[in-house]
Design an enzyme around this catalytic site. Structure first.
Site, PDB file in Angstrom:
ATOM      1  N   TYR A  15       0.857  -1.193   0.000  1.00  0.00           N
ATOM      2  CA  TYR A  15       0.000   0.000   0.000  1.00  0.00           C
ATOM      3  C   TYR A  15       0.886   1.234   0.000  1.00  0.00           C
ATOM      4  O   TYR A  15       1.828   1.326   0.779  1.00  0.00           O
ATOM      5  CB  TYR A  15      -0.892   0.001   1.246  1.00  0.00           C
ATOM      6  CG  TYR A  15      -1.804   1.207   1.351  1.00  0.00           C
ATOM      7  CD1 TYR A  15      -2.837   1.406   0.439  1.00  0.00           C
ATOM      8  CD2 TYR A  15      -1.634   2.146   2.358  1.00  0.00           C
ATOM      9  CE1 TYR A  15      -3.684   2.509   0.540  1.00  0.00           C
ATOM     10  CE2 TYR A  15      -2.482   3.249   2.476  1.00  0.00           C
ATOM     11  CZ  TYR A  15      -3.501   3.423   1.557  1.00  0.00           C
ATOM     12  OH  TYR A  15      -4.329   4.514   1.660  1.00  0.00           O
ATOM     13  N   ASP A  17       9.180   3.083   0.149  1.00  0.00           N
ATOM     14  CA  ASP A  17       8.100   3.677   0.917  1.00  0.00           C
ATOM     15  C   ASP A  17       8.297   3.254   2.368  1.00  0.00           C
ATOM     16  O   ASP A  17       7.941   2.145   2.756  1.00  0.00           O
ATOM     17  CB  ASP A  17       6.748   3.222   0.367  1.00  0.00           C
ATOM     18  CG  ASP A  17       5.587   3.852   1.137  1.00  0.00           C
ATOM     19  OD1 ASP A  17       5.837   4.442   2.207  1.00  0.00           O
ATOM     20  OD2 ASP A  17       4.445   3.733   0.663  1.00  0.00           O
ATOM     21  N   LYS A  76       3.782   9.136   9.086  1.00  0.00           N
ATOM     22  CA  LYS A  76       3.495   8.520  10.379  1.00  0.00           C
ATOM     23  C   LYS A  76       4.431   9.003  11.506  1.00  0.00           C
ATOM     24  O   LYS A  76       4.196  10.070  12.044  1.00  0.00           O
ATOM     25  CB  LYS A  76       3.457   6.995  10.220  1.00  0.00           C
ATOM     26  CG  LYS A  76       2.281   6.635   9.273  1.00  0.00           C
ATOM     27  CD  LYS A  76       1.899   5.198   9.174  1.00  0.00           C
ATOM     28  CE  LYS A  76       0.606   5.105   8.360  1.00  0.00           C
ATOM     29  NZ  LYS A  76       0.634   4.259   7.202  1.00  0.00           N
TER      30      LYS A  76
END
Ligand code: PLP
Length: 432
Positions: A146, A241, A269
């Protein structure tokens, strides 16, 4: 021992009349476990509390940002201090330089960085930059990874055909999805095939160096190294990522742990400590392709927002000061070892994948090394397991396909309780 969820149920009903699914991000709706969602009103350290007053040991941790646990007082103070001198200026602040330095110090591959507002935005911009820099259009991603919800990234392979790319959402034009080619995680030959069929057309390969959005799936020995070599032989950039793994797998993320240098890295995050932020950065010659220096446009009214940046700086400093990465790792190791000890005879029923402070308990025996394996896990067993864990005071993501996140605030007694609840549930539900 059974808990009351009456207020959550009532408020979730109201939320459902005002927000699609009653939520602002889909997994929060608890749809895949068939339960009404919890409404949360506060959290502290390793604990989270719903509006009915139930306490849980939290393994959602906001899906990754809270490595320090909830409401760390140093981060809270930084947020309150900065907010009394203004919320947003539309001009550069010294704090942005400080955060850029902290990122660069821990991620030497990030020679220059740009701050954005979310992980999605970081990836979307990194992909545009890779396309602009290479003058190529196609991107290789991996099934089950994702990378946020931008159009180009919401694509997975259609029934094993790696050449046709089917979007995993309505509303994505075919013209866009056809430029995202999907390979199989841990399968270098699937990547080789795409490169051979698309000579000089691939701008970049993007990967979660440890996959954590199909549950935790580790890269096989040598996979990331070989992938990097293969991409470069073909003139494509390598984008890691690290939105989840950055500042978690090590201070320098997965690339620090595995000692691999990507061309571009995406962060999010943890670098906002729970406030909205994202970042992408990498080689200077690539980053200089960005506006205002170069031809690739990218901008943001709130990018580098002082409150978010202050939270990020305070979080990273506190992580360094506390040795928070090691503390969370130790908690996670203890959890995994204890669970495996309790569940010795369940190897044919469950697989636990873990690294550093993330893990997933898959309801499938054998091993889980790619998306295909993940899909073989038993979603019904997970449902029963989840409900039982929740009733026992353990808050996990309501999906088989997410990670459990540990923090530096999870204590031995938290974990002993967790093991007793989770192993107990697995023993009951895996028998039938
Ligand atoms: C969460 C996540 C994103 C998206 O970040 P948002 O802040 O939710 O937009 C991108 N990539 C990975 C690996 C993620 O885990």
């Amino acid at each position: 021992m059974s808990r009351s969820f009456n207020k959550s149920i009532e408020k979730a009903r109201l939320a459902g009349t005002l927000m699609p699914g009653g939520v602002n991000s889909p997994v929060r709706a608890f749809k895949s476990v068939g339960l009404p969602p919890l409404l949360i009103n506060r959290a502290q350290g390793s604990k989270i509390y719903d509006i009915d007053g139930n306490e849980y040991i939290d393994y959602v941790m906001s899906y990754g940002p809270m490595l320090l646990g909830h409401a760390d007082e140093r981060v809270a103070k930084a947020i309150s201090d900065v907010s009394s001198s203004g919320f947003s200026f539309g001009a550069t602040t010294e704090r942005e330089i400080e955060l850029a330095e902290l990122i660069n110090k821990n991620f030497p591959s990030i020679e220059m960085v740009r701050l954005v507002n979310s992980g999605t935005e970081a990836v979307m911009s990194a992909v545009r930059l890779a396309r602009g820099f290479t003058g190529r259009s196609k991107i290789i991603k991996f099934e089950g990874c994702y990378h946020g919800h931008s159009d180009s990234m919401l694509v997975k392979a259609g029934s094993g055909a790696l050449t046709t790319s089917v979007p995993s959402s309505a509303g994505i034009p075919e013209g866009l999805s056809k430029d995202t080619l999907v390979a199989v995680y841990n399968d270098l030959s699937s990547v080789k095939n795409i490169f051979s069929a698309n000579k000089n057309l691939i701008a970049a390969v993007i990967i979660e160096p440890v996959a954590a959005n199909m549950g935790v799936v580790l890269p096989a020995e040598g996979f990331l190294e070989n992938l990097t070599v293969l991409a470069r032989e073909n003139g494509a950039l390598v984008i890691f990522d690290e939105v989840i793994t950055g500042f978690r797998l090590s201070l320098g993320g997965a690339q620090g742990l595995f000692k691999i240098k990507p061309d571009i890295t995406c962060l999010g995050k943890i670098i906002g400590g729970g406030l909205p932020i994202g970042a992408f950065g990498g080689r200077k010659d690539i980053m200089e392709y960005l506006s205002p220096l170069g031809p690739v446009y990218q901008a943001g009214t709130l990018s580098g927002n002082p409150v978010c940046v202050a939270a990020g700086i305070a979080t990273i400093k506190a992580i360094e000061e506390d040795g928070a990465v090691s503390k969370a790792n130790e908690a996670s190791d203890y959890l995994v070892k204890s669970l495996k000890g309790e569940l010795k005879n369940f190897d044919d029923k469950i697989t636990i994948n873990s690294i550093s402070s993330i893990l997933t308990i898959f309801f499938k025996g054998g091993s889980v090394n790619n998306f295909n394996d993940v899909m073989k896990s038993d979603a019904n067993l997970f449902k029963e397991f989840f409900a039982s864990a929740l009733n026992g005071g353990i808050f996990m993501a309501p999906s088989q396909y997410e990670a459990m996140f540990l923090s530096s605030k999870h204590t031995k007694s938290d974990i002993d309780k967790t093991v007793s609840v989770l192993a107990g549930a697995i023993k009951i539900y895996s028998r039938h």
